[in-house]
Design a protein around this motif. Structure first.
Motif, PDB file in Angstrom:
ATOM      1  N   PRO A 165      26.292  -2.723 -10.320  1.00  0.00           N
ATOM      2  CA  PRO A 165      26.334  -2.812 -11.785  1.00  0.00           C
ATOM      3  C   PRO A 165      25.218  -3.695 -12.341  1.00  0.00           C
ATOM      4  O   PRO A 165      24.656  -3.393 -13.394  1.00  0.00           O
ATOM      5  N   LEU A 166      24.893  -4.783 -11.647  1.00  0.00           N
ATOM      6  CA  LEU A 166      23.840  -5.676 -12.123  1.00  0.00           C
ATOM      7  C   LEU A 166      22.484  -4.982 -12.102  1.00  0.00           C
ATOM      8  O   LEU A 166      21.697  -5.087 -13.039  1.00  0.00           O
ATOM      9  N   TYR A 167      22.204  -4.262 -11.033  1.00  0.00           N
ATOM     10  CA  TYR A 167      20.963  -3.497 -10.940  1.00  0.00           C
ATOM     11  C   TYR A 167      20.878  -2.512 -12.111  1.00  0.00           C
ATOM     12  O   TYR A 167      19.850  -2.391 -12.782  1.00  0.00           O
ATOM     13  N   GLY A 173      18.122  -2.334 -19.417  1.00  0.00           N
ATOM     14  CA  GLY A 173      17.722  -3.312 -20.430  1.00  0.00           C
ATOM     15  C   GLY A 173      18.876  -4.001 -21.119  1.00  0.00           C
ATOM     16  O   GLY A 173      18.692  -4.603 -22.176  1.00  0.00           O
ATOM     17  N   ALA A 174      20.066  -3.946 -20.545  1.00  0.00           N
ATOM     18  CA  ALA A 174      21.241  -4.609 -21.131  1.00  0.00           C
ATOM     19  C   ALA A 174      21.289  -6.054 -20.628  1.00  0.00           C
ATOM     20  O   ALA A 174      22.108  -6.410 -19.773  1.00  0.00           O
ATOM     21  N   ASP A 175      20.418  -6.893 -21.170  1.00  0.00           N
ATOM     22  CA  ASP A 175      20.258  -8.254 -20.652  1.00  0.00           C
ATOM     23  C   ASP A 175      21.498  -9.116 -20.814  1.00  0.00           C
ATOM     24  O   ASP A 175      21.809  -9.940 -19.954  1.00  0.00           O
ATOM     25  N   ASN A 176      22.224  -8.956 -21.941  1.00  0.00           N
ATOM     26  CA  ASN A 176      23.432  -9.770 -22.138  1.00  0.00           C
ATOM     27  C   ASN A 176      24.507  -9.417 -21.113  1.00  0.00           C
ATOM     28  O   ASN A 176      25.182 -10.299 -20.572  1.00  0.00           O
ATOM     29  N   LYS A 206      11.920 -12.987 -14.940  1.00  0.00           N
ATOM     30  CA  LYS A 206      12.175 -14.424 -15.118  1.00  0.00           C
ATOM     31  C   LYS A 206      13.673 -14.703 -15.247  1.00  0.00           C
ATOM     32  O   LYS A 206      14.197 -15.646 -14.645  1.00  0.00           O
ATOM     33  N   ASN A 207      14.369 -13.849 -16.015  1.00  0.00           N
ATOM     34  CA  ASN A 207      15.809 -14.049 -16.224  1.00  0.00           C
ATOM     35  C   ASN A 207      16.587 -13.967 -14.914  1.00  0.00           C
ATOM     36  O   ASN A 207      17.431 -14.813 -14.618  1.00  0.00           O
ATOM     37  N   VAL A 208      16.309 -12.925 -14.126  1.00  0.00           N
ATOM     38  CA  VAL A 208      17.049 -12.743 -12.875  1.00  0.00           C
ATOM     39  C   VAL A 208      16.776 -13.881 -11.908  1.00  0.00           C
ATOM     40  O   VAL A 208      17.686 -14.375 -11.226  1.00  0.00           O
TER      41      VAL A 208
END
Length: 399
Positions: A165-167, A173-176, A206-208
């Motif tokens: 699911p995270l991938y 593009g569902a960052d939240n 960067k977020n991941v």
């Protein structure tokens, strides 16, 4: 096949009509035959294999639909975890339709029946749970409800079985939602989230890396590829893709020396797509990475020649730090110059020929020099051009 009256009642949430069909209006007065007929009625499915509960779940979340779901579950509890032709449960259907209330209601029914984990972790034929459906429709409310019921869902399935699911969230593009999933995962192992982030740009990357404390940079996919392999393979090395490559390399410098299942290192991948900036970044980080060999015993220079990536070849020829790889031979004894002649690429051949360190007299496993190959292995016209050029040289000299 499902009776049309049952299908209509389920799709429209007609609780009274459903009660009548199932003999619930006067259950004490129902005969054994009527009860059996009602049971058979509930076993009917649509052409897609959907049960009455699938139809209820996909079409509404108001009280009347919830009452229909409860009634169906009471009369035929197996339908709660029943799967249609695609392997979807009613929970998949509710999540796909974005029905928050129905998703929660089905979970409550499963909890009462002690089937909560079975329902939540059921995967369809695409190896996806209801959580995948919630991610795909971009519904954070349903994602939150599913994770509250079972936080382990964020790690289902393992990479060898399907997409996490995270991938999926990062890829869409569902960052939240991705952040929520990352925070609910006790480990990044097996998620391969960074592989997806790399394909989307420097900000998701960067977020991941922040969410996983760089742990995602060490994970491989089913092909043995690290996120650095993915970053190195980005063909358009603009400012953003260069930043992606830099971020992943900084998070895991050791990935430079990790080959995938095909024996390719990140520098080979970069060379194969002509990513000069990535190759330069890797060499600058560690010039020893330039000498890494793939399963065929070839360096990135061999690969660049083989793939006709002239810019990478010219870069290697002009970099003094790479003089030591110019005459390295692969498992067949071929240098980059041998391969250039074999491929019949005159411009690539010329770039190598102009390099002082490139030797012309080295032989491969067949005892052939580049000149021998030019004479016997290349098409007549091109062979004449190459051989004519080589004849101007003394085989023991270099240019």
């Amino acid at each position: 096949m499902m009776h049309q009256c049952l299908a209509a009642a389920a799709c429209e949430g007609k609780f009274d009509a459903l009660k009548k069909l199932l003999g619930e209006e006067n259950p004490q007065g129902s005969t054994a035959g009527e009860a059996s007929a009602a049971q058979q009625l509930m076993e009917g499915v649509t052409a897609e294999g959907d049960t009455a509960l699938h139809l209820v779940a996909a079409n509404g979340e108001e009280n009347n639909f919830k009452e229909c779901a409860s009634l169906i579950n009471t009369r035929h509890s197996d339908l709660l975890t029943a799967q249609n032709n695609k392997g979807d449960t009613a929970l998949h259907s509710a999540a796909r339709a974005g029905k928050h209330g129905m998703v929660s209601h089905l979970i409550d029914l499963a909890t009462t029946a002690r089937k909560e984990q079975e329902l939540l972790r059921t995967m369809n034929h695409c190896q996806e749970t209801a959580l995948h459906e919630a991610v795909r429709v971009g519904d954070p409310v349903i994602v939150g409800r599913l994770l509250t019921a079972d936080g382990y869902l964020a790690r289902i399935p393992e990479p060898k079985d399907g997409t996490s699911p995270l991938y999926l969230a990062i890829l869409l593009g569902a960052d939240n939602i991705a952040k929520t999933l990352a925070q609910n995962s006790s480990s990044s192992k097996g998620l391969n989230a960074l592989h997806a982030a790399v394909l989307r740009g420097s900000e998701p990357t960067k977020n991941v890396l922040e969410w996983t404390e760089n742990a995602a940079a060490h994970e491989r996919d089913e092909n043995g590829s690290t996120p650095l392999h993915f970053a190195a393979g980005l063909p358009d090395m603009n400012l953003d893709t260069v930043n992606v490559c830099s971020q992943v390399l900084e998070a895991n410098p050791d990935a430079l020396y990790q080959a995938d299942n095909n024996g390719l290192f990140p520098i080979h991948v970069a060379a194969s797509v002509g990513a000069v900036k990535a190759v330069d970044m890797f060499v600058d980080k560690s010039d020893r990475s330039a000498g890494l060999r793939n399963a065929q015993g070839r360096t990135f220079l061999h690969v660049a020649v083989e793939k006709n990536q002239l810019q990478v070849v010219c870069y290697a020829c002009s970099n003094p730090k790479l003089a030591w790889i110019m005459n390295m031979r692969d498992n067949d004894g071929n240098t980059a110059l041998h391969l250039a002649v074999l491929a019949g690429k005159l411009r690539t051949f010329s770039a190598l020929l102009r390099t002082t360190q490139v030797r012309l007299d080295l032989i491969n496993a067949k005892g052939q020099t580049p000149r021998d190959i030019a004479e016997y292995k290349v098409a007549p016209r091109l062979s004449f051009e190459l051989v004519d050029t080589i004849r101007l040289l003394d085989p023991m000299d270099t240019i």
